[in-house]
Design a protein around this motif. Structure first.
Motif, PDB file in Angstrom:
ATOM      1  N   ALA A   1       0.841  -1.196   0.000  1.00  0.00           N
ATOM      2  CA  ALA A   1       0.000   0.000   0.000  1.00  0.00           C
ATOM      3  C   ALA A   1       0.872   1.240   0.000  1.00  0.00           C
ATOM      4  O   ALA A   1       1.913   1.264   0.653  1.00  0.00           O
ATOM      5  N   PHE A   2       0.454   2.226  -0.767  1.00  0.00           N
ATOM      6  CA  PHE A   2       1.152   3.501  -0.748  1.00  0.00           C
ATOM      7  C   PHE A   2       0.189   4.595  -1.187  1.00  0.00           C
ATOM      8  O   PHE A   2      -0.877   4.326  -1.742  1.00  0.00           O
ATOM      9  N   GLU A   3       0.576   5.837  -0.881  1.00  0.00           N
ATOM     10  CA  GLU A   3      -0.312   6.951  -1.181  1.00  0.00           C
ATOM     11  C   GLU A   3       0.365   7.929  -2.134  1.00  0.00           C
ATOM     12  O   GLU A   3       1.583   8.100  -2.085  1.00  0.00           O
ATOM     13  N   LEU A   4      -0.421   8.533  -2.999  1.00  0.00           N
ATOM     14  CA  LEU A   4       0.092   9.511  -3.958  1.00  0.00           C
ATOM     15  C   LEU A   4      -0.728  10.791  -3.863  1.00  0.00           C
ATOM     16  O   LEU A   4      -1.941  10.742  -3.659  1.00  0.00           O
ATOM     17  N   THR A   5      -0.075  11.923  -4.026  1.00  0.00           N
ATOM     18  CA  THR A   5      -0.784  13.196  -4.131  1.00  0.00           C
ATOM     19  C   THR A   5      -1.001  13.491  -5.609  1.00  0.00           C
ATOM     20  O   THR A   5      -0.070  13.382  -6.405  1.00  0.00           O
ATOM     21  N   LEU A   6      -2.227  13.841  -5.943  1.00  0.00           N
ATOM     22  CA  LEU A   6      -2.577  14.145  -7.338  1.00  0.00           C
ATOM     23  C   LEU A   6      -3.090  15.584  -7.381  1.00  0.00           C
ATOM     24  O   LEU A   6      -4.287  15.824  -7.297  1.00  0.00           O
ATOM     25  N   PRO A   7      -2.175  16.560  -7.529  1.00  0.00           N
ATOM     26  CA  PRO A   7      -2.569  17.967  -7.415  1.00  0.00           C
ATOM     27  C   PRO A   7      -3.504  18.432  -8.534  1.00  0.00           C
ATOM     28  O   PRO A   7      -4.255  19.380  -8.343  1.00  0.00           O
ATOM     29  N   ASP A   8      -3.426  17.789  -9.688  1.00  0.00           N
ATOM     30  CA  ASP A   8      -4.274  18.220 -10.805  1.00  0.00           C
ATOM     31  C   ASP A   8      -4.611  17.017 -11.687  1.00  0.00           C
ATOM     32  O   ASP A   8      -4.122  15.908 -11.460  1.00  0.00           O
ATOM     33  N   GLU A   9      -5.442  17.270 -12.688  1.00  0.00           N
ATOM     34  CA  GLU A   9      -5.906  16.162 -13.519  1.00  0.00           C
ATOM     35  C   GLU A   9      -4.757  15.472 -14.258  1.00  0.00           C
ATOM     36  O   GLU A   9      -4.833  14.270 -14.541  1.00  0.00           O
ATOM     37  N   GLU A  10      -3.709  16.223 -14.562  1.00  0.00           N
ATOM     38  CA  GLU A  10      -2.545  15.616 -15.216  1.00  0.00           C
ATOM     39  C   GLU A  10      -1.923  14.528 -14.339  1.00  0.00           C
ATOM     40  O   GLU A  10      -1.441  13.505 -14.833  1.00  0.00           O
ATOM     41  N   ALA A  11      -1.918  14.771 -13.032  1.00  0.00           N
ATOM     42  CA  ALA A  11      -1.378  13.778 -12.096  1.00  0.00           C
ATOM     43  C   ALA A  11      -2.252  12.530 -12.078  1.00  0.00           C
ATOM     44  O   ALA A  11      -1.747  11.401 -12.017  1.00  0.00           O
ATOM     45  N   THR A  12      -3.557  12.723 -12.178  1.00  0.00           N
ATOM     46  CA  THR A  12      -4.465  11.572 -12.287  1.00  0.00           C
ATOM     47  C   THR A  12      -4.176  10.803 -13.566  1.00  0.00           C
ATOM     48  O   THR A  12      -4.168   9.566 -13.573  1.00  0.00           O
ATOM     49  N   ALA A  13      -3.896  11.543 -14.639  1.00  0.00           N
ATOM     50  CA  ALA A  13      -3.588  10.900 -15.921  1.00  0.00           C
ATOM     51  C   ALA A  13      -2.288  10.095 -15.823  1.00  0.00           C
ATOM     52  O   ALA A  13      -2.182   8.999 -16.389  1.00  0.00           O
ATOM     53  N   ARG A  14      -1.319  10.617 -15.085  1.00  0.00           N
ATOM     54  CA  ARG A  14      -0.048   9.874 -14.924  1.00  0.00           C
ATOM     55  C   ARG A  14      -0.287   8.585 -14.134  1.00  0.00           C
ATOM     56  O   ARG A  14       0.280   7.541 -14.449  1.00  0.00           O
ATOM     57  N   LEU A  15      -1.126   8.672 -13.101  1.00  0.00           N
ATOM     58  CA  LEU A  15      -1.453   7.450 -12.358  1.00  0.00           C
ATOM     59  C   LEU A  15      -2.186   6.463 -13.269  1.00  0.00           C
ATOM     60  O   LEU A  15      -1.941   5.249 -13.207  1.00  0.00           O
ATOM     61  N   GLY A  16      -3.054   6.982 -14.125  1.00  0.00           N
ATOM     62  CA  GLY A  16      -3.762   6.123 -15.082  1.00  0.00           C
ATOM     63  C   GLY A  16      -2.790   5.416 -16.017  1.00  0.00           C
ATOM     64  O   GLY A  16      -2.949   4.232 -16.307  1.00  0.00           O
ATOM     65  N   ALA A  17      -1.767   6.143 -16.456  1.00  0.00           N
ATOM     66  CA  ALA A  17      -0.762   5.542 -17.340  1.00  0.00           C
ATOM     67  C   ALA A  17       0.025   4.467 -16.593  1.00  0.00           C
ATOM     68  O   ALA A  17       0.332   3.407 -17.143  1.00  0.00           O
ATOM     69  N   ALA A  18       0.325   4.731 -15.328  1.00  0.00           N
ATOM     70  CA  ALA A  18       1.033   3.734 -14.512  1.00  0.00           C
ATOM     71  C   ALA A  18       0.154   2.497 -14.304  1.00  0.00           C
ATOM     72  O   ALA A  18       0.630   1.360 -14.390  1.00  0.00           O
ATOM     73  N   LEU A  19      -1.127   2.748 -14.086  1.00  0.00           N
ATOM     74  CA  LEU A  19      -2.068   1.624 -13.942  1.00  0.00           C
ATOM     75  C   LEU A  19      -2.086   0.803 -15.232  1.00  0.00           C
ATOM     76  O   LEU A  19      -2.015  -0.434 -15.190  1.00  0.00           O
ATOM     77  N   ALA A  20      -2.122   1.488 -16.368  1.00  0.00           N
ATOM     78  CA  ALA A  20      -2.136   0.801 -17.665  1.00  0.00           C
ATOM     79  C   ALA A  20      -0.906  -0.097 -17.810  1.00  0.00           C
ATOM     80  O   ALA A  20      -0.991  -1.215 -18.305  1.00  0.00           O
ATOM     81  N   GLY A  21       0.238   0.414 -17.340  1.00  0.00           N
ATOM     82  CA  GLY A  21       1.484  -0.337 -17.461  1.00  0.00           C
ATOM     83  C   GLY A  21       1.579  -1.519 -16.522  1.00  0.00           C
ATOM     84  O   GLY A  21       2.498  -2.335 -16.631  1.00  0.00           O
ATOM     85  N   SER A  22       0.630  -1.622 -15.595  1.00  0.00           N
ATOM     86  CA  SER A  22       0.699  -2.691 -14.602  1.00  0.00           C
ATOM     87  C   SER A  22      -0.382  -3.747 -14.822  1.00  0.00           C
ATOM     88  O   SER A  22      -0.491  -4.707 -14.053  1.00  0.00           O
ATOM     89  N   LEU A  23      -1.169  -3.569 -15.878  1.00  0.00           N
ATOM     90  CA  LEU A  23      -2.309  -4.469 -16.081  1.00  0.00           C
ATOM     91  C   LEU A  23      -1.882  -5.841 -16.598  1.00  0.00           C
ATOM     92  O   LEU A  23      -0.953  -5.955 -17.377  1.00  0.00           O
ATOM     93  N   ALA A  24      -2.588  -6.854 -16.148  1.00  0.00           N
ATOM     94  CA  ALA A  24      -2.384  -8.222 -16.620  1.00  0.00           C
ATOM     95  C   ALA A  24      -3.759  -8.870 -16.716  1.00  0.00           C
ATOM     96  O   ALA A  24      -4.686  -8.460 -15.994  1.00  0.00           O
ATOM     97  N   PRO A  25      -3.914  -9.874 -17.594  1.00  0.00           N
ATOM     98  CA  PRO A  25      -5.222 -10.515 -17.743  1.00  0.00           C
ATOM     99  C   PRO A  25      -5.785 -11.002 -16.408  1.00  0.00           C
ATOM    100  O   PRO A  25      -5.040 -11.503 -15.561  1.00  0.00           O
ATOM    101  N   GLY A  26      -7.082 -10.828 -16.245  1.00  0.00           N
ATOM    102  CA  GLY A  26      -7.773 -11.374 -15.081  1.00  0.00           C
ATOM    103  C   GLY A  26      -7.746 -10.512 -13.835  1.00  0.00           C
ATOM    104  O   GLY A  26      -8.346 -10.886 -12.830  1.00  0.00           O
ATOM    105  N   LEU A  27      -7.082  -9.357 -13.905  1.00  0.00           N
ATOM    106  CA  LEU A  27      -7.017  -8.521 -12.697  1.00  0.00           C
ATOM    107  C   LEU A  27      -8.378  -7.913 -12.379  1.00  0.00           C
ATOM    108  O   LEU A  27      -9.120  -7.496 -13.259  1.00  0.00           O
ATOM    109  N   LEU A  28      -8.678  -7.863 -11.090  1.00  0.00           N
ATOM    110  CA  LEU A  28      -9.894  -7.204 -10.606  1.00  0.00           C
ATOM    111  C   LEU A  28      -9.478  -5.983  -9.796  1.00  0.00           C
ATOM    112  O   LEU A  28      -8.738  -6.095  -8.816  1.00  0.00           O
TER     113      LEU A  28
END
Ligand code: ATP
Ligand code: MG
Length: 166
Positions: A14-41
């Motif tokens: 577990a870890f926490e991130l500060t997302l000061p603006d929508e761009e930061a949310t987009a960066r987290l989204g890109a990181a999430l995309a890079g971590s995806l594998a089949p079957g993840l919930l």
């Protein structure tokens, strides 16, 4: 990384991130995309407007999906095929009873090779399997904060990847 020998959370991350603006949310989204594998919930939790759909949209953009990414608030599910992955985006906000999840026949999507990203999972709580990853978003002034929690071996791997990329 050397895991702690006998900690109670050996299989959690577990870890926490500060997302000061929508761009930061987009960066987290890109990181999430890079971590995806089949079957993840993946559960996306947080109040109305916390950024759950924005995060999912950013992940899809990072996976080169250029079409429109609509909130599944009314449709319950929006399916995508990106980078040879089936990805299902759910929003259960409108359920007044968790059994509506079963009545809608949505359980067939879970436990298969598709990636399931769920907004408002608590609205179908008794019927959903345990998530690999939880992202808790909360409004913090003009920005957002995100808590990323990986559960189990697959979730741990996914959360660690997000931490590396984000
Ligand atoms: N880090 C951020 N800082 C400030 N604003 C943000 C941030 N991330 C996203 N937003 C904005 O917050 C809003 C989030 O809306 P979004 O539809 O993604 O929320 P949601 O959590 O899906 O809500 P709902 O529960 O209604 O589906 C959008 O207007 C977006 O531009
Ligand atoms: Mg939403």
């Amino acid at each position: 990384m050397i895991p702690e020998a006998h900690g109670p959370h050996d299989s959690d991350s577990a870890f926490e991130l500060t997302l000061p603006d929508e761009e930061a949310t987009a960066r987290l989204g890109a990181a999430l995309a890079g971590s995806l594998a089949p079957g993840l919930l993946i559960f996306l939790e947080g109040d109305l407007g916390a950024g759950k759909t924005s995060l999912t949209r950013a992940a899809l953009r990072a996976l080169n999906f250029h079409g429109s990414v609509k909130s599944p608030t009314y449709t319950l599910i929006e399916p995508y095929t990106v980078s040879r992955l089936d990805l299902y985006h759910f929003d259960f906000y409108r359920f007044t009873d968790p059994d509506e999840y079963l009545e809608a026949g949505l359980d067939e999507y879970f436990g298969g090779p598709g990636i399931c990203i769920v907004e408002w999972p608590d609205k179908a709580a008794p019927h959903l399997p345990a998530p690999d990853l939880r992202i808790l978003l909360r409004i913090d002034g003009a920005g957002r904060r995100a808590q990323v929690i990986g559960q189990g071996a697959r979730g741990l791997e996914c959360a660690n990847k997000i931490r590396e990329i984000a």
